[in-house]
Motif scaffolding. Structure first.
Motif, mmCIF file in Angstrom:
data_model
loop_
_atom_site.group_PDB
_atom_site.id
_atom_site.type_symbol
_atom_site.label_atom_id
_atom_site.label_comp_id
_atom_site.label_asym_id
_atom_site.label_seq_id
_atom_site.Cartn_x
_atom_site.Cartn_y
_atom_site.Cartn_z
ATOM 1 N N UNK A 185 0.795 -1.234 0.104
ATOM 2 C CA UNK A 185 -0.106 0.094 -0.107
ATOM 3 C C UNK A 185 0.832 1.265 -0.049
ATOM 4 N N UNK A 186 1.924 1.411 0.819
ATOM 5 C CA UNK A 186 2.785 2.430 0.908
ATOM 6 C C UNK A 186 3.250 2.844 -0.312
ATOM 7 N N UNK A 187 3.952 1.696 -0.922
ATOM 8 C CA UNK A 187 4.597 1.938 -2.282
ATOM 9 C C UNK A 187 3.509 2.486 -3.334
ATOM 10 N N UNK A 188 2.540 1.880 -3.469
ATOM 11 C CA UNK A 188 1.456 2.450 -4.409
ATOM 12 C C UNK A 188 1.115 3.716 -4.209
ATOM 13 N N UNK A 189 0.546 3.842 -2.856
ATOM 14 C CA UNK A 189 -0.005 5.256 -2.480
ATOM 15 C C UNK A 189 1.155 6.360 -2.813
ATOM 16 N N UNK A 190 2.525 6.392 -2.363
ATOM 17 C CA UNK A 190 3.421 7.457 -2.745
ATOM 18 C C UNK A 190 3.493 7.576 -4.187
ATOM 19 N N UNK A 191 3.635 6.459 -5.067
ATOM 20 C CA UNK A 191 3.742 6.835 -6.431
ATOM 21 C C UNK A 191 2.611 7.278 -6.939
ATOM 22 N N UNK A 192 1.454 6.979 -6.723
ATOM 23 C CA UNK A 192 0.147 7.704 -7.165
ATOM 24 C C UNK A 192 0.143 9.097 -6.574
ATOM 25 N N UNK A 193 0.348 9.265 -5.153
ATOM 26 C CA UNK A 193 0.278 10.791 -4.733
ATOM 27 C C UNK A 193 1.065 11.475 -5.715
ATOM 28 N N UNK A 194 2.456 10.945 -5.636
ATOM 29 C CA UNK A 194 3.535 12.184 -6.078
ATOM 30 C C UNK A 194 3.180 12.532 -7.755
ATOM 31 N N UNK A 195 2.345 11.329 -8.315
ATOM 32 C CA UNK A 195 1.899 11.934 -9.694
ATOM 33 C C UNK A 195 0.611 12.798 -9.793
ATOM 34 N N UNK A 196 0.036 12.802 -8.643
ATOM 35 C CA UNK A 196 -1.100 13.671 -8.597
ATOM 36 C C UNK A 196 -1.106 14.624 -7.565
ATOM 37 N N UNK A 197 -0.109 15.180 -7.055
ATOM 38 C CA UNK A 197 0.015 16.046 -5.874
ATOM 39 C C UNK A 197 -0.975 17.250 -5.756
ATOM 40 N N UNK A 198 -1.067 17.820 -7.096
ATOM 41 C CA UNK A 198 -1.881 19.120 -6.940
ATOM 42 C C UNK A 198 -2.828 19.001 -7.756
ATOM 43 N N UNK A 199 -3.541 17.825 -8.162
ATOM 44 C CA UNK A 199 -4.522 17.768 -9.336
ATOM 45 C C UNK A 199 -5.730 18.570 -8.650
ATOM 46 N N UNK A 200 -6.021 18.474 -7.443
ATOM 47 C CA UNK A 200 -7.556 19.169 -6.869
ATOM 48 C C UNK A 200 -7.037 19.853 -5.563
ATOM 49 N N UNK A 201 -5.620 19.889 -5.075
ATOM 50 C CA UNK A 201 -5.136 20.523 -3.806
ATOM 51 C C UNK A 201 -5.394 21.957 -4.255
#
Length: 222
Positions: free
Chosen positions: A77-93
């Motif tokens: 989960x951690x590996x997937x989360x970090x990769x996904x989040x890094x690619x979408x850091x500011x999509x809706x932030x």
């Protein structure tokens, strides 16, 4: 509260400068889907934020604040989360209203500004850059920059050493118990914003603000 003795201001990131819940929730639910779990309501994920990504992954998998996920599941989960989040850091932030103006006013006072967040530095820095928020800050400390993170006093103490000021000359602005506890432990001013992820009036801060732009009037010398 008189803040004219303050020589530097530190800000939490998530819930204080930016609202990152939409992208964190999307990453958490993408991770849950990857692990074969159903999605969680974003409000549930919001309640799990504040202690860094490693803790968020445990909580997003178990949907409990104080439980730990199975080791192999957490690692996947951690590996997937970090990769996904890094690619979408500011999509809706989004940057909270009043933040850019407030930072500009504080810079006009020639006060050093810094970020002290429990978000890992490798995610905090690119997020600030993508939102065009990096320039105001002379120092950014993430949850993995030092050996301890908030609520430890260490990040605030380290920042004071770098800036050559005493902890009582630093104000810590945040939205969580971690921010207030770190400020208390360091001997710094604890300031809460009332629009963040926690009920600000339960935090026991020295001062509660509706906008960080309010700091300017409290800190200017005339």
């Amino acid at each position: 509260m008189n803040l004219k003795h303050i020589k530097a201001v530190a800000f939490d990131l998530d819930g204080t400068l930016v609202d990152s819940i939409p992208d964190l929730a999307n990453a958490a639910n993408a991770m849950r889907a990857h692990l074969g779990l159903p999605p969680l309501d974003p409000e549930r994920i919001k309640s799990h934020v504040g202690d860094g990504i490693a803790s968020l992954v445990h909580r997003a998998i178990t949907d409990e604040r104080h439980a730990e996920a199975d080791g192999p599941a957490w690692e996947r989960g951690y590996r997937f989360f970090v990769q996904h989040y890094r690619e979408h850091l500011a999509d809706q932030t989004t940057v909270y209203a009043g933040v850019r103006d407030g930072l500009g006013l504080l810079r006009a006072l020639k006060l050093p500004l810094l970020v002290i967040t429990n978000k890992s530095e490798r995610l905090a820095l690119p997020l600030l850059e993508q939102l065009d928020l990096r320039d105001p800050f002379s120092l950014v400390l993430g949850g993995d920059t030092l050996s301890e993170k908030k609520p430890s006093a260490l990040p605030l103490q380290h920042a004071c050493q770098v800036l050559g000021i005493s902890p009582k000359e630093l104000a810590m602005v945040g939205d969580s118990t971690n921010d207030v506890a770190a400020a208390r432990a360091a001997g710094s001013a604890a300031i809460a914003v009332n629009y963040g992820y926690a009920d600000a009036f339960t935090l026991g801060a020295d001062l509660t603000l509706a906008s960080i732009a309010e700091l300017y009037d409290l800190m200017k010398n005339n």
